[in-house]
Every structure is written in structure tokens, then in C-alpha cells.
Design a protein around this motif. Sequence first.
Motif, PDB file in Angstrom:
ATOM      1  N   PHE A 283       8.101   0.702  11.236  1.00  0.00           N
ATOM      2  CA  PHE A 283       7.782   1.407  10.157  1.00  0.00           C
ATOM      3  C   PHE A 283       7.091   1.843   8.986  1.00  0.00           C
ATOM      4  O   PHE A 283       7.186   2.111   8.109  1.00  0.00           O
ATOM      5  N   LEU A 284       6.726   2.031  10.045  1.00  0.00           N
ATOM      6  CA  LEU A 284       5.596   3.701   9.649  1.00  0.00           C
ATOM      7  C   LEU A 284       6.388   4.830   9.841  1.00  0.00           C
ATOM      8  O   LEU A 284       6.193   5.771   9.130  1.00  0.00           O
TER       9      LEU A 284
ATOM     10  N   GLU B 235       0.333  -1.385   0.020  1.00  0.00           N
ATOM     11  CA  GLU B 235       0.248  -0.163   0.105  1.00  0.00           C
ATOM     12  C   GLU B 235       0.733   1.073   0.026  1.00  0.00           C
ATOM     13  O   GLU B 235       0.209   2.387   0.395  1.00  0.00           O
ATOM     14  N   ASN B 236       2.026   1.085   0.029  1.00  0.00           N
ATOM     15  CA  ASN B 236       3.363   2.590  -0.174  1.00  0.00           C
ATOM     16  C   ASN B 236       3.301   2.999   1.081  1.00  0.00           C
ATOM     17  O   ASN B 236       3.403   4.548   0.769  1.00  0.00           O
ATOM     18  N   LEU B 237       2.453   2.323   2.508  1.00  0.00           N
ATOM     19  CA  LEU B 237       2.772   2.756   3.274  1.00  0.00           C
ATOM     20  C   LEU B 237       4.131   3.139   4.637  1.00  0.00           C
ATOM     21  O   LEU B 237       4.100   3.379   5.223  1.00  0.00           O
ATOM     22  N   ALA B 238       4.816   1.471   3.519  1.00  0.00           N
ATOM     23  CA  ALA B 238       5.832   1.187   4.534  1.00  0.00           C
ATOM     24  C   ALA B 238       7.262   0.996   3.310  1.00  0.00           C
ATOM     25  O   ALA B 238       6.760   0.479   2.669  1.00  0.00           O
ATOM     26  N   PRO B 239       8.219   1.374   3.684  1.00  0.00           N
ATOM     27  CA  PRO B 239       9.242   0.998   2.954  1.00  0.00           C
ATOM     28  C   PRO B 239       9.835  -0.168   2.847  1.00  0.00           C
ATOM     29  O   PRO B 239       9.488  -1.486   2.812  1.00  0.00           O
ATOM     30  N   ALA B 240      10.131  -0.379   1.367  1.00  0.00           N
ATOM     31  CA  ALA B 240      10.306  -2.070   0.721  1.00  0.00           C
ATOM     32  C   ALA B 240      11.549  -2.376   1.244  1.00  0.00           C
ATOM     33  O   ALA B 240      11.426  -3.477   1.154  1.00  0.00           O
ATOM     34  N   SER B 241      12.275  -1.944   1.748  1.00  0.00           N
ATOM     35  CA  SER B 241      13.309  -2.627   2.644  1.00  0.00           C
ATOM     36  C   SER B 241      12.975  -3.424   3.619  1.00  0.00           C
ATOM     37  O   SER B 241      14.458  -3.200   4.199  1.00  0.00           O
TER      38      SER B 241
ATOM     39  N   VAL C  56      -2.804  -8.903  15.112  1.00  0.00           N
ATOM     40  CA  VAL C  56      -2.450  -8.450  14.576  1.00  0.00           C
ATOM     41  C   VAL C  56      -3.273  -7.360  13.847  1.00  0.00           C
ATOM     42  O   VAL C  56      -2.413  -5.922  13.386  1.00  0.00           O
ATOM     43  N   GLU C  57      -4.476  -7.324  13.689  1.00  0.00           N
ATOM     44  CA  GLU C  57      -5.010  -6.595  12.863  1.00  0.00           C
ATOM     45  C   GLU C  57      -5.684  -5.125  13.683  1.00  0.00           C
ATOM     46  O   GLU C  57      -5.769  -4.221  13.816  1.00  0.00           O
ATOM     47  N   ALA C  58      -4.956  -5.673  14.790  1.00  0.00           N
ATOM     48  CA  ALA C  58      -6.144  -4.302  15.863  1.00  0.00           C
ATOM     49  C   ALA C  58      -4.083  -3.869  16.572  1.00  0.00           C
ATOM     50  O   ALA C  58      -4.803  -2.693  16.182  1.00  0.00           O
ATOM     51  N   ALA C  59      -3.905  -4.306  16.339  1.00  0.00           N
ATOM     52  CA  ALA C  59      -2.011  -3.229  16.242  1.00  0.00           C
ATOM     53  C   ALA C  59      -1.892  -2.463  14.913  1.00  0.00           C
ATOM     54  O   ALA C  59      -1.348  -1.310  15.086  1.00  0.00           O
ATOM     55  N   ARG C  60      -2.453  -3.234  14.266  1.00  0.00           N
ATOM     56  CA  ARG C  60      -2.089  -2.460  12.436  1.00  0.00           C
ATOM     57  C   ARG C  60      -2.630  -0.978  12.346  1.00  0.00           C
ATOM     58  O   ARG C  60      -2.421   0.139  11.945  1.00  0.00           O
ATOM     59  N   GLU C  61      -4.278  -1.470  12.991  1.00  0.00           N
ATOM     60  CA  GLU C  61      -4.906  -0.625  13.006  1.00  0.00           C
ATOM     61  C   GLU C  61      -4.668   0.801  13.803  1.00  0.00           C
ATOM     62  O   GLU C  61      -4.725   2.027  14.013  1.00  0.00           O
ATOM     63  N   GLN C  62      -3.636   0.622  14.965  1.00  0.00           N
ATOM     64  CA  GLN C  62      -3.965   1.663  16.478  1.00  0.00           C
ATOM     65  C   GLN C  62      -2.572   1.771  15.754  1.00  0.00           C
ATOM     66  O   GLN C  62      -1.935   3.419  15.778  1.00  0.00           O
ATOM     67  N   ALA C  63      -1.500   1.279  14.900  1.00  0.00           N
ATOM     68  CA  ALA C  63      -0.522   2.024  14.069  1.00  0.00           C
ATOM     69  C   ALA C  63      -0.647   3.054  13.659  1.00  0.00           C
ATOM     70  O   ALA C  63       0.151   4.092  13.761  1.00  0.00           O
ATOM     71  N   LEU C  64      -1.629   2.823  12.451  1.00  0.00           N
ATOM     72  CA  LEU C  64      -1.217   3.972  11.509  1.00  0.00           C
ATOM     73  C   LEU C  64      -2.317   4.982  12.057  1.00  0.00           C
ATOM     74  O   LEU C  64      -2.712   5.833  11.409  1.00  0.00           O
TER      75      LEU C  64
END
Length: 318
Positions: free
Chosen positions: A84-85, A30-36, A294-302
Motif C-alpha cells: 500500500f505504501l 495521513e496521506n501516506l497510502a492511496p484511498a482506493s 501491527v504497530e511494529a509492522a507499520r513502523e518497519q514498513a514505513l
Amino acid sequence: MTDPKTKLDIYRTMVLAQSWEQALMRLIDENLAPASYHPGRGSEGSEVACTMALRESDYLLYDHRGMAHIIAKGVPLVGLFGDFLGNELGTTRGYGAGIVHVADPDRGVLGQSGTLGGSQLIAAGAALSAKIRKTDQVTMCFFGDGAANRGTFHEAANAAGAWKLPLVFVVQNNGWAVSVPTEYSTGGAFVDRANGYGFPGVAVDGQNPFEVHDVAVEAVERARNGGGPTLIEVKTVRLLGHYLGDPQAYREAAERSTSATRDPIVWARAALKESGEATEEQLSAIEAEAIEQVEAAREQALAGAKPTADVLTEYLYV
């Protein structure tokens, strides 16, 4: 021998690491985090099983292959996503701008050297610190077969052996130093090097995380009780490329296919069912719970904010 509860905890953490990595890859798509990013699929059996032999106060120097060891050390998933974000919720509060060097001193995660193999020397220093301070802390240092051939390993191993430091070296030998096979780049066996520096070396199959855990527990206890360092060579696999998007033109299709049959998560799941230590319902529940976490953590981090220009002058004294 690893007890049934610990086996389930190892499986749970491996699945959590796998789910976290899949979610990170979505962020990259989604181009929200670097591909490295260097995927860790295949190394969970090494990273989780070894790290779970540590206490929270023990030190961890991780490598760049996945995040399973960092997750096993207890670093919150939100913090990893935040790193990562490149936002304020990361363990480094966005200082890394998405170039990830996770650091969580309260959980013993000391970060990573920016130079391949540099963590080996930092690990020796951390272990020496614990010895001087007369604590019972143990340091564990992960690195791959490529980094094992750097001069930094020999310097750190010599210091660890000479001074009987409470240090456990974990060589994750997946057979590839980026695109170079170990039989071309390495003379002899990694595990045999320990003898030259006066401490034990143990080779173990990374497909079996329960056996890896047994070996790691013994090594950690030896270090904690003043017995000095151990080198653990884990024969593991790299199920994906060296980096995200690596076409892997250097690998034969047959070799990649053989590696795919040695997935430690698949092996552990089958072993737990076959032994009667877990049911299909238990394992499915663990897997579903990992996805939810993981989904809950992802939404919180965003929802985290990017650091402002004010951070440029933090920690500057001149």
C-alpha cells in the motif's frame, strides 16, 4: 467440528486483520497510502475461516474486500503495508505503486485479476495445473455477489465441474453489489448454481466463523481427495461502505444497524467466552498482541524505500 485451539486461532487472525485494517486507514488519513481501498469489516468470518482450511502450498485467489484472507494465508504484515505504501518491502517490491495486487507465490497467493471476475478463470487454471501435475494442491477463489453474476463465473464453474477440478469457490454474499441489492441483481440463490455444474453447493452463516471453517474443511478435503469442486455461499455483512469514504446513501439506516449486530468478531468473542473455551484475560491478551504486531509492522514498513527508475527495465527481454 472445529476444535478449541483452531477456534482461538481463527479469532486471533480475525482480530489481527481488523487491527491491520485500522492501521492502514490511519496511513490513508495521513496521506501516506492511496484511498482506493475496500474495507473488509464484516467479512473476516468468511475470509479467515475458509482460508485457514488450506495448506501453505494450496493456491489462493482473493477478492478486493479487505485483506483478512491474505493475512490468514500467512503473508507478512510488513509486506502488505509495503504494497500500500508502494515501497520495496511490499510483496511486489513497489511495482504496484500503492494500487494493490498482492502476490506471494511461495505461500500460494497468486494475485488478483485486474478485471472483476477474472480471478475465477485464473483459479480454474491453477486447479487444472495441480490436476495435470498430479499434486494434491487445492485452489480457493473468493469473490463477491457482484462478481458471481459475471460470465467468468459460469465459464470457470463449468470447467471445474466437467473436469472435477480441485477448486473451492467462495461467494461472499453481503447483499450488495457496490450499491445494488442482490434481490434486484440476482435471480435465484447463488448456492443453487453449483448443482447445474455437477458439484455440491453449501450455504453458511458468515457470522459464525467456526461453522464456516467446518464447511470449508470438508470442501477442501473433498477437492484434495479427487472429489471435485464445491461452491460455498457465505451469507456475510458489509459493515462499512463499498469503498473508503462511501457515503452509502443507497442504504437505509435500519439495514445498516441490523448488519452491525452480525459482526463475526464480536460473535466469536462472545461464543468463546460462553463456551468456556477462552477467558476474558486470554481474549484481551490476543487483542493486545495483535495491536503490537501491527504497530511494529507499520513502523518497519514505513522505513522502506521507494523503487527507483531501474525497475522499469526489469523483466523486459526485448
